[in-house]
Motif scaffolding. Structure first.
Motif, PDB file in Angstrom:
ATOM      1  N   LEU A 172       0.828  -1.196   0.000  1.00 28.26           N
ATOM      2  CA  LEU A 172       0.000   0.000   0.000  1.00 28.26           C
ATOM      3  C   LEU A 172       0.865   1.250   0.000  1.00 28.26           C
ATOM      4  O   LEU A 172       0.565   2.229  -0.670  1.00 28.26           O
ATOM      5  CB  LEU A 172      -0.921   0.001   1.216  1.00 28.26           C
ATOM      6  CG  LEU A 172      -1.848  -1.197   1.301  1.00 28.26           C
ATOM      7  CD1 LEU A 172      -2.634  -1.159   2.586  1.00 28.26           C
ATOM      8  CD2 LEU A 172      -2.793  -1.223   0.119  1.00 28.26           C
ATOM      9  N   SER A 173       1.898   1.218   0.783  1.00 32.33           N
ATOM     10  CA  SER A 173       2.787   2.378   0.804  1.00 32.33           C
ATOM     11  C   SER A 173       4.114   1.900   1.348  1.00 32.33           C
ATOM     12  O   SER A 173       4.218   0.835   1.953  1.00 32.33           O
ATOM     13  CB  SER A 173       2.220   3.478   1.699  1.00 32.33           C
ATOM     14  OG  SER A 173       2.297   3.073   3.043  1.00 32.33           O
ATOM     15  N   SER A 174       5.123   2.688   1.109  1.00 30.04           N
ATOM     16  CA  SER A 174       6.397   2.305   1.680  1.00 30.04           C
ATOM     17  C   SER A 174       7.206   3.553   1.978  1.00 30.04           C
ATOM     18  O   SER A 174       7.039   4.580   1.353  1.00 30.04           O
ATOM     19  CB  SER A 174       7.144   1.353   0.750  1.00 30.04           C
ATOM     20  OG  SER A 174       8.160   2.003   0.069  1.00 30.04           O
ATOM     21  N   GLU A 175       8.044   3.409   2.953  1.00 27.36           N
ATOM     22  CA  GLU A 175       8.808   4.545   3.434  1.00 27.36           C
ATOM     23  C   GLU A 175      10.265   4.098   3.520  1.00 27.36           C
ATOM     24  O   GLU A 175      10.562   3.021   4.014  1.00 27.36           O
ATOM     25  CB  GLU A 175       8.291   4.917   4.818  1.00 27.36           C
ATOM     26  CG  GLU A 175       8.700   6.288   5.278  1.00 27.36           C
ATOM     27  CD  GLU A 175       8.225   6.497   6.707  1.00 27.36           C
ATOM     28  OE1 GLU A 175       9.032   6.952   7.519  1.00 27.36           O
ATOM     29  OE2 GLU A 175       7.055   6.166   7.013  1.00 27.36           O
ATOM     30  N   GLN A 176      11.151   4.937   2.996  1.00 28.19           N
ATOM     31  CA  GLN A 176      12.530   4.479   2.920  1.00 28.19           C
ATOM     32  C   GLN A 176      13.388   5.141   3.985  1.00 28.19           C
ATOM     33  O   GLN A 176      13.163   6.291   4.344  1.00 28.19           O
ATOM     34  CB  GLN A 176      13.118   4.840   1.563  1.00 28.19           C
ATOM     35  CG  GLN A 176      12.421   4.190   0.419  1.00 28.19           C
ATOM     36  CD  GLN A 176      12.351   5.119  -0.752  1.00 28.19           C
ATOM     37  OE1 GLN A 176      11.755   6.173  -0.686  1.00 28.19           O
ATOM     38  NE2 GLN A 176      12.988   4.725  -1.823  1.00 28.19           N
ATOM     39  N   THR A 177      14.343   4.405   4.439  1.00 27.86           N
ATOM     40  CA  THR A 177      15.396   4.973   5.272  1.00 27.86           C
ATOM     41  C   THR A 177      16.713   4.668   4.581  1.00 27.86           C
ATOM     42  O   THR A 177      16.988   3.521   4.272  1.00 27.86           O
ATOM     43  CB  THR A 177      15.394   4.342   6.667  1.00 27.86           C
ATOM     44  OG1 THR A 177      14.053   4.265   7.112  1.00 27.86           O
ATOM     45  CG2 THR A 177      16.209   5.154   7.623  1.00 27.86           C
TER      46      THR A 177
END
Lengths: 170, 180, 180, 411, 339
Positions: free
Chosen positions: D54-59
């Protein structure tokens, strides 16, 4: 766009015709025109450059900071490289902000790719981008309390044990 | 968007043929390829038993050269330490004393010369920096060790042994003009 | 080899490894499953080591377990920054005993050229390292060399070493909980 | 300063996985930092519904090594080894990009032979880079043998590099003004053998995957991005070309005599994984063509620029015999040569796209500011958009086909 | 009689375990050969001790149970996997009867009339081992692996079952021995059911979680899949169960399609020699099939999860159904039911 000649003078002229008093100074260094512009109008300029049917500088190559500690009132510089892919013309736009109040408008809504570049610039130099959706450190640890790329901060890690500084002249 | 270079070619729009749609023919083709490799001679170099001959210019463990009379070439000018991007070289210069002429070639010599092999990145800049042809990287690899301290190589390991000289002439000659 | 002998003396078992222990040690050393913690350049060289030309599988090491639970050897290849340090430590803690650590390359061993504010100056600051492999990046030969040194350790390691006070103390200096 | 970022910085959520349990339909999946598919270290925290992202967040920043700060503290010739470690799959391109930047700054005239030598080395390393990327796509789809076959070929490329410079991966190849030595006999032999044998091995790898229906089904429509969006994100290189824009620095701003060579620029259609794979495959063939042309027409002449004695180290014999050479030698090593004041932007077509060097010189020993345009860093931000709505398998493939190199990403 | 059976049980279990052990070695060696490598070569002659070394290492490795796991289920999981994979070997007819000291010994632990049903049933239980273990380990990647494994098993069991029914129809018996006997000599089912063979083979790959259907543990996506959290011998059980499964699947494929222990020209032998040769033929077939399994694994890429389901439901099941119908019609014609 066909009859427009992409010489540095014509580009400079077209920009200064559009924005009165925007360009503080200009300089041609190694075949790339650098214009220093007012901080308040960089956003407008970059937006216009992207949409302008003649210049059409619609590819953002790079955003970077630079720190001149001696340059009082204009310590921190932000450099934008924009590139017109059709015309193969590169333009460098630079604006300076004071170190006490380093704020410049974010261009994330013009170029979505500017997001991380601005975060990186913030991370390194502490330049704040107004309107950035998520301005936080990107490469360094979140709890770092200084901006490492500023000239006054040291490079070396203090924990290095296997070096005798005397031999390296620093 | 129009073409920027006028020499582009679309490479990925080839539709699948019927045979390719059937999975199996291409899979059998692939299996045939791997099957052929079954009978190919293996390419493995069994390292500890077989050793590869490195290129003559390979940048491995350093050596501090002596000249023909067995005197150390190094004059402790410190250029290698300056040129080292990893700051891995440490040296202390000493004045040559009377009677030491057969040990050191120049009036100054390195009393202490240490390379931290853990820091070293084997870039070869020290070799280039040396004006006295004293330090060379060789085609020997640095062995791994259990302890960190073992990697700080002093003059006892770095300086070549006169009875067991390390030949670097090939390295100096390689790539000289005229060779084809 | 210093490390092993010392430990044996401390354990009070001397040099008399029982036959069973020896066999078990040899068996263990033939089946060291690595967990490649490859972050950068050295990771590529690790891939080359696994590849056909050098073939780490000769040592029974081609089973890579990307999960720390079933790995025996943690191969740290590449720069470990301060941001990544806690992750590495957690991976180490998740591995079950007996476990070994191989630090591959200048960055993992000591920080290499990256003597900078963001890079950990050697992973032995956070986890105990058994064997260091120098080079930036090390040649596959050097990695194999390091792996064989690990095998040597594994072969000679008493089964009870992990319960020794010495070992517990070692882990305590790294602030790692010892699970009984 | 410290209070400025306090409220903005959210704490790292490395531990979010253990705290959050599977709750309802949406789960949080911690993809990285040590996930095997990341091939380097970066983290994606994904919100998934079943297999769908659905969504993703990067580090990112896990191997941040402060290249730019380091470059401000090192003399010009010591920066070449640093650039090695940017995109370590194709170090020579970085090395030479940097050397060309400095040459641009000092206005050196480079002999044609050096240009051609550089082209050969750079295209070899482009092949090596693309081979790694494409074979790793193969590994991530589960076909391991292709990877092994291709790595044998890559090993040969490394042997060639070793003959030129003495190292395999982080080459530190070339110097400001040319090469440290001419191509040796070993090089010529190895290159000839490579040019003769590589095409067959490569086509074999190609036939293992590129027309295999399982592979096509896996990669088609995996992580697509349109041309317009890709440009907005600042994509360059194979990933942009896969989206259909034939932007290639080699053709647009020919450096190092690229205008002399005849090659085509492969482009894709949809910018999905299959396009990226095919574009890279074709680029390998084109690189091979360029090498063949360059090697056939390799001009005679000097392997370094003769007109810049203040930057290119004199031969060792001269250092002993000539005072002038000795002075230059010391000055070059100590980094005391005055350089022109100015600002240079030079870009080369790196393995992953436009690799730019923005160098600000104040005439001092070291660059005043050196910024790298790192293509990986810029296009990796497009990743969440590309994988939203896709499955985890596709996310893995997208990641490997983007060829995100951690060293280049984190600088 | 009981002792006789007990010995047989022990022998056959030992053989299956040994076969599984050495298929791990074969797999590693085969992978190496396919990839121009050498493979393990430092553990005894031809590395024959390699599996033992792995086993020993696993046994003496620390046996940790991660926090936040369901301890009992975590332990039971690998046990079930191991148990189910071993128990299928009971109904497999390994060869014709041996004559030892005058008494006939059937090379089959339990001969009953519904062998094939038993195998199908046990196979469907075997996924519980994976499910339970993965669920207990409280790891999302494990859970993904388990979900994938179970849905994959269910889907491919259907096609597998349909093909099995075809074979049963042809033979007219549910007993594995009867199926084998019906393929006497060279009269193998593969010649009558080539499509069925391909479908069954694909399903067997999927059932054993082998590439290109190894979605339950594809390391590029799910790290280790269902056994991500497992270490030491518990992991060993899982890995081992996989290889035992492979062994059994190969046996079943050869029973159903390749004539089991039959081989051409077997009529010229008799007695114990025949039995031993049959045993040899059977094992040769099994090893060959295992090798093909490995060959496939090291060649082709794996499917994506949804594509796998598509293949199962939309392609293999219809094919199997059509195959079943055609076979049925042909049987009806040849048996003269319409006349």
């Amino acid at each position: 766009m066909s009859d427009f000649i992409f010489s540095h003078e014509t580009v400079l002229e077209r920009i200064s015709n559009k924005f009165e008093g925007l360009i503080i100074s200009s300089d041609i260094s190694y075949n790339i025109l650098t214009i220093e512009v007012k901080t308040s109008m960089t956003y407008e300029l970059i937006k216009w450059l992207k949409d302008d049917s003649v210049l059409n500088l619609s590819f953002l190559t790079l955003i970077g900071g630079i720190h001149y500690p001696e340059n009082k009132g204009k310590e921190l510089g932000i450099t934008y490289h924009v590139h017109g892919l059709e015309s193969n013309y590169r333009l460098r736009i630079r604006t300076f902000v004071p170190i006490e109040n380093p704020i410049v408008d974010s261009i994330v809504d013009i170029y979505v790719g500017a997001n991380w570049l601005e975060r990186e610039t913030f991370d390194f130099f502490g330049i704040e981008f107004k309107g950035h959706p998520n301005l936080c450190r990107i490469l360094n640890e979140d709890d770092m309390d200084y901006f490492p790329m500023r000239k006054e901060y040291h490079l070396e890690d203090a924990t290095r044990e296997d070096k005798d500084d005397r031999y390296f002249g620093r | 968007m129009q073409s920027l270079s006028n020499r582009s070619k679309v490479v990925s729009n080839k539709p699948m043929t019927f045979l390719e749609r059937m999975y199996l023919p291409v899979i059998f083709g692939g299996m045939w390829i791997t099957f052929k490799h079954l009978f190919k001679k293996n390419v493995t170099l069994q390292y500890p038993e077989e050793q590869k001959v490195f290129a003559p210019v390979y940048r491995g463990q350093h050596v501090l050269k002596r000249d023909e009379q067995g005197r150390e070439n190094c004059t402790a000018c410190g250029l290698c330490a300056v040129a080292c991007p990893a700051e891995a070289i440490t040296m202390i210069a000493g004045e040559r004393k009377k009677g030491d002429e057969d040990k050191y070639r120049e009036e100054k010599y390195a009393e202490v010369y240490e390379i931290n092999m853990l820091r070293c990145i084997f870039c070869g800049l020290c070799e280039e920096a040396c004006p006295k042809e004293a330090i060379f990287l060789t085609d020997r690899i640095v062995p791994s060790q259990y302890e960190r301290e073992d990697f700080i190589m002093g003059k006892d390991t770095l300086v070549e042994d006169m009875n067991n000289r390390i030949d670097i002439s090939l390295r100096q000659m390689t790539g000289k003009r005229g060779e084809k | 080899m210093g490390k092993i002998e010392e430990l044996q003396v401390i354990n009070g078992e001397g040099y008399q490894l029982s036959k069973l222990e020896k066999v078990l040690g040899v068996a263990r050393s033939k089946s060291v499953w690595p967990l490649p913690f490859a972050t950068s350049c050295c990771g590529i060289e690790y891939m080359a080591t696994v590849g056909s030309n050098y073939d780490l599988s000769r040592f029974g090491m081609e089973i890579m377990s990307f999960t720390p639970r079933n790995a025996d050897l943690l191969i740290v290849a590449g720069t470990i920054s301060k941001k990544l340090g806690p992750v590495l430590k957690q991976v180490y803690e998740q591995m079950s005993e007996p476990k070994w650590v191989l630090a591959v390359g200048a960055c993992a061993c000591s920080g290499g050229i990256f003597d900078t504010y963001s890079v950990l100056q050697g992973i032995d600051k956070i986890i105990p390292v058994d064997v260091y492999v120098p080079g930036c990046p090390p040649r596959p030969e050097q990695i194999i060399d390091g792996v064989m040194k690990i095998h040597e350790l594994v072969k000679n390691e008493p089964l009870r070493r992990r319960y020794s006070d010495e070992y517990k103390h070692l882990l305590k200096t790294y602030n790692i909980d010892v699970n009984e | 300063m410290s209070d400025l970022n306090k409220n903005k910085i959210n704490t790292p959520n490395l531990t979010s996985l253990s705290k959050e349990t599977i709750d309802g339909d949406i789960a949080t999946l911690n993809f990285g930092p040590t996930h095997p598919a990341t091939h380097g270290i970066f983290q994606n925290i994904m919100k998934v519904d079943g297999d769908k992202i659905l969504s993703s967040e990067q580090t990112v920043g896990y191997i941040h090594r402060a290249f730019e700060k380091l470059a401000e503290r090192r003399p010009y010739n010591q920066i070449t080894p640093i650039t090695d470690r940017l995109n370590y799959c194709s170090s020579p391109i970085n090395n030479m990009g940097w050397e060309m930047t400095v040459e641009k700054l000092i206005g050196a005239e480079i002999p044609k032979r050096v240009d051609y030598m550089r082209v050969i080395i750079m295209e070899l390393s482009r092949i090596a880079d693309h081979l790694v990327c494409n074979s790793v796509i193969g590994v991530d789809t589960g076909a391991l043998s292709g990877f092994m076959y291709v790595f044998q070929e890559r090993e040969k490329i490394y042997d060639i590099f070793e003959e030129v410079c003495g190292a395999r991966l982080t080459t530190n190849i070339g110097r400001i003004g040319g090469f440290e030595r001419d191509f040796s006999k070993g090089f010529h032999d190895k290159l000839k053998a490579f040019l003769a044998n590589f095409p067959k091995a490569f086509e074999e790898f190609d036939s293992l995957l590129s027309r295999n229906r399982i592979f096509i089904d896996r990669t088609r429509d995996a992580g697509p991005i349109g041309a317009k969006r890709a440009l907005e994100y600042g994509f360059t290189g194979p990933n942009l070309r896969a989206a259909g824009v034939d932007y290639d620095v080699r053709a647009m701003n020919p450096y190092s005599s690229y205008q002399d060579f005849d090659f085509i620029i492969p482009v894709g259609v949809k910018g999905d994984t299959y396009d990226r794979f095919m574009v890279r495959q074709e680029e390998i063939r084109q690189s091979l063509r360029i090498i063949n042309q360059a090697y056939k027409n390799l001009p005679e002449g000097s392997y370094f620029a003769q007109n810049i004695p203040e930057f290119y180290l004199p031969p060792k014999e001269d250092v002993y015999n000539k005072m002038e050479s000795l002075i230059y030698h010391f000055k070059i090593v100590m980094g005391e040569i005055p350089v022109p004041v100015g600002e240079v932007y030079h870009s080369v077509e790196g393995g992953n796209g436009e690799l730019g060097f923005h160098l600000v010189s104040d005439g001092g020993r070291t660059p005043y500011r050196l910024q790298f345009r790192r293509p990986c860093f810029i296009y990796y931000q497009g990743y969440p958009e590309m994988i939203t709505g896709q499955t985890i398998s596709e996310a893995v493939l997208t990641l490997s086909s983007l060829n995100v190199i951690a060293g280049e990403l984190d600088a | 009689m009981i002792i006789e059976k007990l010995i047989l049980v022990i022998v056959i279990f030992a053989v299956s375990i040994l076969a599984a052990l050495y298929s791990t070695l074969l797999e590693r060696k085969a992978a190496a050969w396919f990839q121009d490598r050498i493979g393990p070569n430092r553990t005894g002659f031809f590395s024959l001790l390699q599996p033992l070394a792995d086993g020993v290492k696993m046994f003496i490795k620390e046996d940790g149970i991660p926090l936040n796991t369901d301890k009992w289920l975590f332990i039971i999981g690998p046990g079930i996997a191991m148990f189910t994979s071993l128990i299928t070997s009971t109904v497999i007819p390994w060869g014709p009867d041996l004559e030892i000291f005058g008494s006939k010994v059937a090379l089959q632990i339990a001969e009953f009339d519904m062998g094939i049903l038993f195998i199908m049933g046990v196979l469907s239980i075997s996924v519980y081992g994976i499910m339970i273990g993965a669920w207990a380990s409280n790891n999302k990647y494990s859970l993904y692996g388990a979900i994938r494994a179970s849905s994959q098993m269910i889907s491919y069991e259907l096609a597998m079952g349909l093909i099995a029914i075809t074979i049963i129809m042809m033979t007219g018996s549910l007993s594995l021995r009867a199926i084998v006997e019906s393929q006497h000599g060279m009269n193998w089912n593969i010649f009558y059911q080539p499509i069925g063979f391909v479908v069954f083979f694909i399903c067997a790959l999927a059932e054993t979680n082998r590439a290109p259907f190894d979605l339950a543990e594809c390391e590029s996506e799910l790290i280790g899949g269902y056994h991500t959290e497992y270490g030491s011998m518990k992991l060993g059980f899982y890995l081992f169960a996989e290889y035992v499964n492979m062994f059994i699947s190969a046996a079943i494929i050869s029973i159903l399609f390749l004539g089991g222990y039959n081989f051409p020209g077997m009529d010229s032998f008799s007695g114990n020699i025949l039995a031993i040769m049959c045993l040899g033929a059977f094992f040769t077939k099994i090893v060959l099939i295992i090798f093909i399994f490995m060959w496939i694994r090291w060649t082709i890429p794996r499917f994506r999860y949804d594509q796998l389901m598509h293949l199962g439901w939309k392609k293999l099941i219809p094919i199997a159904l059509i195959n079943l119908m055609i076979t049925g019609i042909i049987i009806a014609f040849t048996k003269g039911w319409f006349n």
